[in-house]
Write a protein that holds these residues in place. Structure first.
Motif, PDB file in Angstrom:
ATOM      1  N   GLU A 174       0.815  -1.213   0.000  1.00  0.00           N
ATOM      2  CA  GLU A 174       0.000   0.000   0.000  1.00  0.00           C
ATOM      3  C   GLU A 174       0.848   1.262   0.000  1.00  0.00           C
ATOM      4  OE1 GLU A 174      -3.461   0.124  -0.168  1.00  0.00           O
ATOM      5  OE2 GLU A 174      -3.210  -2.006  -0.607  1.00  0.00           O
ATOM      6  N   GLN A 175       2.011   1.216   0.634  1.00  0.00           N
ATOM      7  CA  GLN A 175       2.872   2.394   0.711  1.00  0.00           C
ATOM      8  C   GLN A 175       4.313   1.937   0.872  1.00  0.00           C
ATOM      9  OE1 GLN A 175       4.805   3.717   3.433  1.00  0.00           O
ATOM     10  NE2 GLN A 175       5.326   5.536   2.264  1.00  0.00           N
ATOM     11  N   MET A 176       5.215   2.564   0.126  1.00  0.00           N
ATOM     12  CA  MET A 176       6.645   2.285   0.237  1.00  0.00           C
ATOM     13  C   MET A 176       7.402   3.597   0.150  1.00  0.00           C
ATOM     14  SD  MET A 176       7.173  -0.950  -2.303  1.00  0.00           S
ATOM     15  CE  MET A 176       5.807  -2.054  -2.579  1.00  0.00           C
ATOM     16  N   SER A 177       8.403   3.730   0.997  1.00  0.00           N
ATOM     17  CA  SER A 177       9.306   4.879   0.936  1.00  0.00           C
ATOM     18  C   SER A 177      10.638   4.374   0.414  1.00  0.00           C
ATOM     19  CB  SER A 177       9.495   5.495   2.318  1.00  0.00           C
ATOM     20  OG  SER A 177       8.277   6.014   2.797  1.00  0.00           O
ATOM     21  N   VAL A 178      11.067   4.953  -0.702  1.00  0.00           N
ATOM     22  CA  VAL A 178      12.300   4.517  -1.349  1.00  0.00           C
ATOM     23  C   VAL A 178      13.235   5.712  -1.470  1.00  0.00           C
ATOM     24  CG1 VAL A 178      13.258   3.709  -3.555  1.00  0.00           C
ATOM     25  CG2 VAL A 178      11.199   2.642  -2.628  1.00  0.00           C
ATOM     26  N   HIS A 179      14.522   5.476  -1.198  1.00  0.00           N
ATOM     27  CA  HIS A 179      15.537   6.503  -1.432  1.00  0.00           C
ATOM     28  C   HIS A 179      16.467   5.985  -2.527  1.00  0.00           C
ATOM     29  CE1 HIS A 179      18.305   9.788  -0.812  1.00  0.00           C
ATOM     30  NE2 HIS A 179      19.290   8.894  -0.772  1.00  0.00           N
ATOM     31  N   ASP A 192       7.885   8.671  -2.247  1.00  0.00           N
ATOM     32  CA  ASP A 192       6.800   8.181  -1.395  1.00  0.00           C
ATOM     33  C   ASP A 192       5.779   7.578  -2.349  1.00  0.00           C
ATOM     34  OD1 ASP A 192       4.841   7.658   0.461  1.00  0.00           O
ATOM     35  OD2 ASP A 192       4.350   9.760   0.850  1.00  0.00           O
ATOM     36  N   MET A 193       5.754   6.252  -2.424  1.00  0.00           N
ATOM     37  CA  MET A 193       4.906   5.544  -3.374  1.00  0.00           C
ATOM     38  C   MET A 193       3.671   5.030  -2.649  1.00  0.00           C
ATOM     39  SD  MET A 193       7.874   3.654  -5.655  1.00  0.00           S
ATOM     40  CE  MET A 193       8.354   2.489  -4.419  1.00  0.00           C
ATOM     41  N   GLN A 194       2.477   5.380  -3.171  1.00  0.00           N
ATOM     42  CA  GLN A 194       1.239   5.045  -2.483  1.00  0.00           C
ATOM     43  C   GLN A 194       0.249   4.339  -3.404  1.00  0.00           C
ATOM     44  OE1 GLN A 194      -0.350   8.616  -0.728  1.00  0.00           O
ATOM     45  NE2 GLN A 194       1.657   9.260   0.034  1.00  0.00           N
ATOM     46  N   ALA A 195      -0.527   3.437  -2.802  1.00  0.00           N
ATOM     47  CA  ALA A 195      -1.614   2.753  -3.513  1.00  0.00           C
ATOM     48  C   ALA A 195      -2.762   3.744  -3.703  1.00  0.00           C
ATOM     49  CB  ALA A 195      -2.089   1.549  -2.706  1.00  0.00           C
ATOM     50  N   ARG A 196      -3.624   3.426  -4.663  1.00  0.00           N
ATOM     51  CA  ARG A 196      -4.778   4.295  -4.922  1.00  0.00           C
ATOM     52  C   ARG A 196      -5.817   3.507  -5.707  1.00  0.00           C
ATOM     53  NH1 ARG A 196      -4.753  10.204  -7.707  1.00  0.00           N
ATOM     54  NH2 ARG A 196      -6.757  10.777  -6.882  1.00  0.00           N
ATOM     55  N   ASP A 197      -7.074   3.732  -5.383  1.00  0.00           N
ATOM     56  CA  ASP A 197      -8.181   3.090  -6.105  1.00  0.00           C
ATOM     57  C   ASP A 197      -7.986   1.581  -6.217  1.00  0.00           C
ATOM     58  OD1 ASP A 197      -9.312   5.624  -6.486  1.00  0.00           O
ATOM     59  OD2 ASP A 197      -8.242   5.901  -8.378  1.00  0.00           O
ATOM     60  N   GLU A 198      -7.667   0.950  -5.110  1.00  0.00           N
ATOM     61  CA  GLU A 198      -7.501  -0.503  -5.030  1.00  0.00           C
ATOM     62  C   GLU A 198      -6.335  -1.040  -5.858  1.00  0.00           C
ATOM     63  OE1 GLU A 198     -11.133  -2.757  -5.293  1.00  0.00           O
ATOM     64  OE2 GLU A 198     -12.286  -1.070  -4.515  1.00  0.00           O
ATOM     65  N   ARG A 199      -5.454  -0.167  -6.321  1.00  0.00           N
ATOM     66  CA  ARG A 199      -4.241  -0.587  -7.039  1.00  0.00           C
ATOM     67  C   ARG A 199      -3.052  -0.390  -6.113  1.00  0.00           C
ATOM     68  NH1 ARG A 199      -4.019   3.268 -11.198  1.00  0.00           N
ATOM     69  NH2 ARG A 199      -1.853   2.680 -11.341  1.00  0.00           N
ATOM     70  N   GLN A 200      -2.280  -1.432  -5.923  1.00  0.00           N
ATOM     71  CA  GLN A 200      -1.129  -1.370  -5.040  1.00  0.00           C
ATOM     72  C   GLN A 200       0.113  -0.899  -5.780  1.00  0.00           C
ATOM     73  OE1 GLN A 200      -1.021  -5.414  -3.408  1.00  0.00           O
ATOM     74  NE2 GLN A 200      -1.666  -4.520  -1.449  1.00  0.00           N
ATOM     75  N   VAL A 201       1.100  -0.483  -5.017  1.00  0.00           N
ATOM     76  CA  VAL A 201       2.430  -0.191  -5.547  1.00  0.00           C
ATOM     77  C   VAL A 201       3.055  -1.534  -5.906  1.00  0.00           C
ATOM     78  CG1 VAL A 201       4.708   0.720  -4.987  1.00  0.00           C
ATOM     79  CG2 VAL A 201       2.661   1.863  -4.088  1.00  0.00           C
ATOM     80  N   LEU A 202       3.737  -1.595  -7.047  1.00  0.00           N
ATOM     81  CA  LEU A 202       4.366  -2.835  -7.504  1.00  0.00           C
ATOM     82  C   LEU A 202       5.810  -2.555  -7.888  1.00  0.00           C
ATOM     83  CD1 LEU A 202       4.195  -5.841  -8.515  1.00  0.00           C
ATOM     84  CD2 LEU A 202       3.584  -4.877 -10.741  1.00  0.00           C
ATOM     85  N   ILE A 203       6.710  -3.379  -7.399  1.00  0.00           N
ATOM     86  CA  ILE A 203       8.102  -3.373  -7.857  1.00  0.00           C
ATOM     87  C   ILE A 203       8.265  -4.655  -8.656  1.00  0.00           C
ATOM     88  CG2 ILE A 203      10.528  -3.412  -7.200  1.00  0.00           C
ATOM     89  CD1 ILE A 203       9.786  -1.799  -4.710  1.00  0.00           C
ATOM     90  N   ASP A 204       8.344  -4.502  -9.962  1.00  0.00           N
ATOM     91  CA  ASP A 204       8.400  -5.625 -10.897  1.00  0.00           C
ATOM     92  C   ASP A 204       9.868  -5.999 -11.130  1.00  0.00           C
ATOM     93  OD1 ASP A 204       8.539  -7.157 -13.328  1.00  0.00           O
ATOM     94  OD2 ASP A 204       6.544  -6.431 -13.863  1.00  0.00           O
ATOM     95  N   GLN A 205      10.287  -7.140 -10.617  1.00  0.00           N
ATOM     96  CA  GLN A 205      11.689  -7.562 -10.708  1.00  0.00           C
ATOM     97  C   GLN A 205      12.117  -7.835 -12.149  1.00  0.00           C
ATOM     98  OE1 GLN A 205      13.624  -7.460  -8.166  1.00  0.00           O
ATOM     99  NE2 GLN A 205      12.500  -7.996  -6.341  1.00  0.00           N
ATOM    100  N   ARG A 206      11.285  -8.546 -12.891  1.00  0.00           N
ATOM    101  CA  ARG A 206      11.669  -8.949 -14.252  1.00  0.00           C
ATOM    102  C   ARG A 206      11.873  -7.737 -15.144  1.00  0.00           C
ATOM    103  NH1 ARG A 206       8.956  -9.490 -18.693  1.00  0.00           N
ATOM    104  NH2 ARG A 206       6.921  -9.412 -17.706  1.00  0.00           N
ATOM    105  N   ARG A 207      10.977  -6.757 -15.052  1.00  0.00           N
ATOM    106  CA  ARG A 207      11.068  -5.574 -15.905  1.00  0.00           C
ATOM    107  C   ARG A 207      11.927  -4.469 -15.293  1.00  0.00           C
ATOM    108  NH1 ARG A 207       5.133  -4.423 -16.426  1.00  0.00           N
ATOM    109  NH2 ARG A 207       5.984  -2.360 -16.648  1.00  0.00           N
ATOM    110  N   GLY A 208      12.296  -4.592 -14.020  1.00  0.00           N
ATOM    111  CA  GLY A 208      13.102  -3.564 -13.367  1.00  0.00           C
ATOM    112  C   GLY A 208      12.361  -2.241 -13.273  1.00  0.00           C
TER     113      GLY A 208
END
Length: 189
Positions: free
Chosen positions: A105-110, A119-135
């Motif tokens: 739902e929320q991630m803080s990345v430096h 400051d990465m936040q979810a919205r409208d039922e969509r979560q933050v995603l870190i996609d490993q394969r696509r980087g």
């Protein structure tokens, strides 16, 4: 000699037939939730073999059936490439799915090299995603600041880890950027 070879061959065929009729071994996967406390976890994603992630979490839940790991109260976490820290990450709740992608739902990345705070936040039922394969980061709502940027906000962001590919926006999305003013160099008389 031929008779001995025929007997050995027949014995081998019978043994192989007997082995093939044995019941198959099955892996027993626990159905219940596995919980751990005060965990240091290291992730070596197959989709991004140069990366090594390390997480420190107060609590970790693992669901064997779905192969999902949920980390709680994450601090001191980072992604390392070739021995160098690429970025750090903090979150109250983060799930590593069966494809080794991270979502929450929320991630803080430096971002270390860019010196940006995201400051990465979810919205409208969509979560933050870190996609490993696509980087890539896929972020419904992104608030960020850092070198050269006082304050920025973008929606529906898709960007790669090194910021060389950045897309944002879409229908009815709002974004703004406020840059830090730097005085122009004096060219002299």
């Amino acid at each position: 000699m031929l008779r001995l070879a025929t007997i050995v061959f027949t014995a081998v065929v019978i043994a192989l037939l007997a082995v093939s009729l044995l019941p198959a071994r099955t892996r027993t996967i626990p159905e219940r939730l596995i919980q751990l406390g005060e965990v240091n976890l290291t992730l070596y994603p197959q989709a991004d073999p140069e990366a090594v992630w390390s997480f420190s979490a107060k609590k970790v839940d693992y669901l064997p059936q779905s192969r999902e790991t949920t980390l709680y109260d994450i601090a001191d976490s980072q992604r390392v490439i070739k021995g160098e820290v690429d970025f750090t990450l903090e979150s109250e709740l983060l799930t590593i799915d069966s494809q080794e992608n991270l979502r929450g739902e929320q991630m803080s990345v430096h971002l270390i090299e860019a010196n940006w705070d995201l400051d990465m936040q979810a919205r409208d039922e969509r979560q933050v995603l870190i996609d490993q394969r696509r980087g890539k980061f896929e972020v419904p709502l992104l608030l960020y600041s850092g070198d050269g940027i006082q304050e920025s906000r973008d929606e529906n962001v898709r960007m790669n880890f090194d910021l060389t590919d950045f897309e944002a926006g879409g229908p009815s999305s709002i974004g703004y950027n406020r840059f830090i003013d730097t005085p122009a160099e004096d060219s002299g008389p």
